[in-house]
Design a protein around this motif. Structure first.
Motif, short mmCIF file in Angstrom:
data_model
loop_
_atom_site.label_atom_id
_atom_site.label_comp_id
_atom_site.label_asym_id
_atom_site.label_seq_id
_atom_site.Cartn_x
_atom_site.Cartn_y
_atom_site.Cartn_z
N THR A 1 0.85 -1.19 0.00
CA THR A 1 0.00 0.00 0.00
C THR A 1 0.89 1.24 0.00
OG1 THR A 1 -0.12 -0.13 2.42
CG2 THR A 1 -1.98 -1.04 1.17
N ALA B 1 -3.62 -7.30 8.77
CA ALA B 1 -2.33 -7.32 8.08
C ALA B 1 -1.65 -8.67 8.26
CB ALA B 1 -1.44 -6.20 8.60
N LEU C 1 3.71 -2.82 3.66
CA LEU C 1 2.62 -1.90 4.00
C LEU C 1 3.11 -0.48 4.19
CD1 LEU C 1 0.35 -3.80 6.55
CD2 LEU C 1 -0.06 -3.38 4.12
#
Length: 340
Positions: free
Chosen positions: A77, A94, A107
């Motif tokens: 992301t 996650a 992430l």
């Protein structure tokens, strides 16, 4: 060598000109593009998170699905807005997505960007504590998230549990070992990049940065990266950090490329205000025939400093065309710059 991935905002629109006319289209095509990018040899599939917008918003179902359909490509992301997140619930999501992917999550998290609605995080049940700003709240929730990702027990077990517990205090499950070292901070300033380094997070720097010197964007971004690496070294972390930058790069190799992006207009940095009294610099894009593109990109100091380059893609033009955009950079541009 440089890792090269794509970054998609996951735009969708009911317009007849859009290849993604619904949220479902955007999500399913995001998975398909991750699969296609892996087949082309790209290193990463990254997704932006924007709430209250016709874009990708809830990243973990997407990351888990992409993880189940791919085998090698990094999934990430850039970025999740921590003002909206319950850090414990996020750690569970996650951990699950990372385990499904076999430990490929990268992430990116941050304080977030200008929003679609006023103080949108309040609708999610979050508000800064007295005397603190929303940026403070994002950083506070980030520190909680980082701590629980370590996998240490912290919760007192019930004396009458439904199921047997292991000894000692309990941690969140599922826990994914190694994920803590694959958290990135999206920094818009030198100060937040240094803060991220102290906490042992990797660095993501996008096409926007607060203007701290008036210099061209790529020079300010390169200086930010160097300040981050100095702070990392001073913090004494045991492993090496990673740094990514994002760019809009289009090689004009066919008539369709020229129709979409061959405007002929000069591309240059733009300075402006994204918040009152916060002047920012927006980095230029790069669009040209491959040979000219190679010469321009060779002068970008921040790309040279980074180990990872994320190519922003026009996702509404469909999976096939976006795969072509990625392939053009991987095969016609990257080798000439010794990125591959």
């Amino acid at each position: 060598m440089k890792k090269i991935g794509f970054l998609s905002f996951g735009h969708w629109s009911p317009s007849a000109q859009s290849g993604t006319r619904s949220a479902g289209d955007a999500l399913l095509q995001s998975i398909d593009l991750a699969v296609a990018a892996e087949e082309l040899g790209a290193d990463g599939a990254y997704f932006r998170v924007h709430h209250f917008a016709r874009q990708l918003a809830s990243p973990f179902p997407l990351l888990a699905a992409a993880g189940a359909k791919t085998k090698k490509i990094e999934l990430g992301t850039a970025v999740i807005d921590m003002r909206y997140e319950n850090p414990l619930y996020m750690a569970e999501d996650a951990g699950a997505a990372d385990l499904i992917s076999g430990g490929r999550l990268q992430l990116g998290i941050s304080r977030g960007s200008p929003e679609q609605v006023v103080d949108g995080y309040r609708y999610f049940g979050y508000a800064p504590a007295d005397g603190k700003t929303d940026a403070d709240m994002a950083r506070d929730q980030t520190e909680v998230f980082l701590e629980v990702l370590k996998g240490n027990g912290f919760a007192e077990p019930s004396p009458r549990p439904m199921f047997p517990n292991p000894p000692g205090k309990l941690r969140l499950e599922p826990h994914s070992p190694g994920l803590r070292e694959r958290i990135w901070w999206g920094a818009a300033s030198d100060a937040t990049a240094i803060w991220a380094a102290k906490l042992g997070m990797n660095l993501q720097s996008s096409t926007l940065k607060f203007d701290e010197s008036g210099k061209p964007f790529h020079i300010q971004q390169a200086e930010q990266i160097r300040a981050y690496r100095t702070a990392w070294k001073q913090a004494g972390h045991a492993h090496e950090p990673r740094v990514s930058v994002s760019r809009s790069i289009f090689a004009l190799v066919n008539d369709m490329d020229r129709a979409y992006f061959g405007t002929g207009r000069a591309e240059e940095d733009q300075f402006g205000y994204i918040e009152p009294e916060k002047r920012a610099v927006f980095g230029r894009g790069y669009t040209a025939e491959p040979e000219a593109l190679i010469k321009m990109l060779a002068e970008d100091q921040a790309i040279a400093e980074a180990d990872t380059l994320l190519l922003t893609v026009p996702n509404q033009l469909g999976v096939e065309y976006n795969a072509h955009v990625i392939e053009s950079i991987l095969t016609l541009v990257a080798p000439a710059l010794s990125w591959r």
